[in-house]
Design a protein around this motif. Structure first.
Motif, PDB file in Angstrom:
ATOM      1  N   GLU A  73     -18.423  53.858  33.732  1.00  0.00           N
ATOM      2  CA  GLU A  73     -18.085  54.025  35.155  1.00  0.00           C
ATOM      3  C   GLU A  73     -16.918  53.104  35.537  1.00  0.00           C
ATOM      4  O   GLU A  73     -16.101  53.455  36.390  1.00  0.00           O
ATOM      5  CB  GLU A  73     -19.323  53.689  35.994  1.00  0.00           C
ATOM      6  CG  GLU A  73     -19.133  53.988  37.455  1.00  0.00           C
ATOM      7  CD  GLU A  73     -20.374  53.687  38.282  1.00  0.00           C
ATOM      8  OE1 GLU A  73     -21.436  53.375  37.713  1.00  0.00           O
ATOM      9  OE2 GLU A  73     -20.237  53.769  39.515  1.00  0.00           O
ATOM     10  N   ASP A  74     -16.814  51.943  34.891  1.00  0.00           N
ATOM     11  CA  ASP A  74     -15.705  51.027  35.195  1.00  0.00           C
ATOM     12  C   ASP A  74     -14.365  51.692  34.902  1.00  0.00           C
ATOM     13  O   ASP A  74     -13.411  51.567  35.669  1.00  0.00           O
ATOM     14  CB  ASP A  74     -15.842  49.710  34.411  1.00  0.00           C
ATOM     15  CG  ASP A  74     -15.924  49.906  32.909  1.00  0.00           C
ATOM     16  OD1 ASP A  74     -16.431  50.952  32.471  1.00  0.00           O
ATOM     17  OD2 ASP A  74     -15.470  49.015  32.165  1.00  0.00           O
ATOM     18  N   LEU A  75     -14.300  52.419  33.797  1.00  0.00           N
ATOM     19  CA  LEU A  75     -13.032  53.055  33.415  1.00  0.00           C
ATOM     20  C   LEU A  75     -12.705  54.219  34.353  1.00  0.00           C
ATOM     21  O   LEU A  75     -11.542  54.460  34.676  1.00  0.00           O
ATOM     22  CB  LEU A  75     -13.090  53.516  31.961  1.00  0.00           C
ATOM     23  CG  LEU A  75     -13.300  52.361  30.960  1.00  0.00           C
ATOM     24  CD1 LEU A  75     -13.434  52.891  29.543  1.00  0.00           C
ATOM     25  CD2 LEU A  75     -12.148  51.366  31.059  1.00  0.00           C
ATOM     26  N   GLY A  94     -27.825  55.217  30.917  1.00  0.00           N
ATOM     27  CA  GLY A  94     -28.733  54.116  30.568  1.00  0.00           C
ATOM     28  C   GLY A  94     -28.303  53.266  29.390  1.00  0.00           C
ATOM     29  O   GLY A  94     -29.111  52.537  28.838  1.00  0.00           O
ATOM     30  N   PHE A  95     -27.029  53.336  29.015  1.00  0.00           N
ATOM     31  CA  PHE A  95     -26.515  52.401  28.000  1.00  0.00           C
ATOM     32  C   PHE A  95     -25.098  51.982  28.413  1.00  0.00           C
ATOM     33  O   PHE A  95     -24.586  52.459  29.417  1.00  0.00           O
ATOM     34  CB  PHE A  95     -26.544  53.022  26.591  1.00  0.00           C
ATOM     35  CG  PHE A  95     -25.689  54.234  26.417  1.00  0.00           C
ATOM     36  CD1 PHE A  95     -26.202  55.506  26.615  1.00  0.00           C
ATOM     37  CD2 PHE A  95     -24.348  54.123  26.043  1.00  0.00           C
ATOM     38  CE1 PHE A  95     -25.410  56.632  26.457  1.00  0.00           C
ATOM     39  CE2 PHE A  95     -23.548  55.231  25.878  1.00  0.00           C
ATOM     40  CZ  PHE A  95     -24.087  56.501  26.095  1.00  0.00           C
ATOM     41  N   GLY A  96     -24.523  51.054  27.624  1.00  0.00           N
ATOM     42  CA  GLY A  96     -23.171  50.595  27.954  1.00  0.00           C
ATOM     43  C   GLY A  96     -23.129  49.796  29.245  1.00  0.00           C
ATOM     44  O   GLY A  96     -22.117  49.768  29.940  1.00  0.00           O
ATOM     45  N   HIS A  97     -24.252  49.129  29.554  1.00  0.00           N
ATOM     46  CA  HIS A  97     -24.288  48.336  30.789  1.00  0.00           C
ATOM     47  C   HIS A  97     -23.337  47.138  30.699  1.00  0.00           C
ATOM     48  O   HIS A  97     -23.339  46.422  29.695  1.00  0.00           O
ATOM     49  CB  HIS A  97     -25.699  47.804  31.049  1.00  0.00           C
ATOM     50  CG  HIS A  97     -26.656  48.869  31.475  1.00  0.00           C
ATOM     51  ND1 HIS A  97     -27.538  49.453  30.614  1.00  0.00           N
ATOM     52  CD2 HIS A  97     -26.844  49.460  32.673  1.00  0.00           C
ATOM     53  CE1 HIS A  97     -28.244  50.356  31.265  1.00  0.00           C
ATOM     54  NE2 HIS A  97     -27.840  50.385  32.525  1.00  0.00           N
ATOM     55  N   ALA A  98     -22.569  46.936  31.725  1.00  0.00           N
ATOM     56  CA  ALA A  98     -21.699  45.765  31.808  1.00  0.00           C
ATOM     57  C   ALA A  98     -21.261  45.622  33.266  1.00  0.00           C
ATOM     58  O   ALA A  98     -21.143  46.619  33.977  1.00  0.00           O
ATOM     59  CB  ALA A  98     -20.477  45.938  30.908  1.00  0.00           C
ATOM     60  N   SER A 202     -21.579  48.537  35.875  1.00  0.00           N
ATOM     61  CA  SER A 202     -21.162  49.762  35.184  1.00  0.00           C
ATOM     62  C   SER A 202     -22.155  50.146  34.092  1.00  0.00           C
ATOM     63  O   SER A 202     -22.838  49.292  33.531  1.00  0.00           O
ATOM     64  CB  SER A 202     -19.782  49.527  34.559  1.00  0.00           C
ATOM     65  OG  SER A 202     -19.356  50.655  33.843  1.00  0.00           O
ATOM     66  N   GLN A 203     -22.214  51.421  33.796  1.00  0.00           N
ATOM     67  CA  GLN A 203     -22.904  51.909  32.598  1.00  0.00           C
ATOM     68  C   GLN A 203     -22.220  53.192  32.155  1.00  0.00           C
ATOM     69  O   GLN A 203     -21.361  53.725  32.874  1.00  0.00           O
ATOM     70  CB  GLN A 203     -24.389  52.138  32.849  1.00  0.00           C
ATOM     71  CG  GLN A 203     -24.699  53.218  33.866  1.00  0.00           C
ATOM     72  CD  GLN A 203     -26.211  53.467  33.981  1.00  0.00           C
ATOM     73  OE1 GLN A 203     -26.813  54.094  33.117  1.00  0.00           O
ATOM     74  NE2 GLN A 203     -26.802  52.969  35.063  1.00  0.00           N
TER      75      GLN A 203
END
Ligand SMILES: Nc1ncnc2c1ncn2[C@@H]1O[C@H](COP(=O)(O)OP(=O)(O)OP(=O)(O)O)[C@@H](O)[C@H]1O
Ligand SMILES: O=P(O)(O)OC[C@H]1O[C@H](OP(=O)(O)OP(=O)(O)O)[C@H](O)[C@@H]1O
Length: 233
Positions: A73-75, A94-98, A202-203
């Protein structure tokens, strides 16, 4: 009619993206040569799965060059000015949380909030002969958070495409905006997150391009989207 869906070709999101598609009954195998960017797909007739870089996926969704993509989502928020007009979040995966955060040197003991940072930024030029420098690769998110959300007028973005957390110690920036997950890189570089300095949690998401609708079989695309859950937070 062929629909296209892009997943990251490498890096931390790739394997989990493949697993997320498998969860929806879409099985993706890389071409025999592991360096190839071609895939073969079973479980979704007419679907072509492309391997692209995570940031390229955001650009291709914006431009309508692909129908769906899995990326952070950040990108998406960094790449697309008004994401709600251009793309739709089909599912948060539900993955790639940052978190994208504002961090300042630990030594700045009087700076804990964005308001404190605004005070520092206001007097920076008088004290140091230049504006406060913010190192980041997230230009859009930084400008929107600093200027529009927090009213900070006096600062300058210094582009950093890597090792952003090292820039204050190196003397090329004063504060940073970057992604963090465990927090260990910030800690190791003696930086702290401001208490109200989380810009975005973000995820990885499955994103649909609304721009691509013009040339799309919309019913087919709707059916594909329906194979994934909705997009709860
Ligand atoms: N610890 C982390 N550090 C950086 N990015 C992370 C982290 N955890 C999750 N992510 C997410 O991973 C995505 C970036 O993925 P990756 O690192 O594979 O791409 P990249 O190599 O930086 O991108 P590109 O190849 O497109 O330049 C971003 O959406 C980011 O939010
Ligand atoms: O909070 P942490 O768990 O310490 O993670 C954050 C760090 O991880 C990423 O860097 P990485 O070394 O993966 O390289 P990259 O910048 O090329 O993605 C990111 O850019 C941060 O520097």
């Amino acid at each position: 009619m062929t629909l296209t869906l892009a997943i990251p070709s490498k890096g931390r999101l790739k394997d989990k993206a493949v697993a997320a598609l498998a969860g929806a009954g879409i099985h993706v195998a890389s071409a025999e040569d592991s360096r190839s960017y071609r895939t073969s797909v079973t479980g979704a007739p007419g679907l072509e799965v492309l391997l692209l870089s995570a940031s390229e996926i955001a650009r291709e969704l914006r431009d309508g060059a692909i129908d769906f993509g899995i990326t952070g989502e950040d990108l998406i928020r960094e790449t697309i000015a008004e994401p709600e007009q251009v793309v739709e979040t089909v599912s948060r995966l539900g993955f790639g949380h940052a978190d994208v955060v504002v961090a300042v040197p630990d030594a700045w003991v009087d700076v804990e909030t964005m308001e404190d940072l605004n005070d520092v930024a206001g007097g920076y030029r008088a004290r140091h002969g230049r504006r406060l420098r913010v190192a980041t690769k997230y230009w859009r998110l930084t400008q929107s958070f600093f200027t529009r959300r927090n009213g900070i007028q006096s600062y300058r973005i210094v582009e950093s495409l890597g090792a952003t957390e090292g820039t204050p110690a190196a003397g090329s920036a004063d504060v940073i905006v970057d992604i963090t997950s465990t927090g260990s890189t910030l800690t190791a570089n003696h930086l702290k997150i401001l208490s109200d300095g989380v810009i975005l949690r973000s995820q990885a998401c499955l994103i649909r391009s609304l721009v691509a609708r013009d040339r799309q079989d919309v019913a087919e695309a709707d059916a594909l989207a329906a194979r994934f859950g909705s997009a709860p937070d």
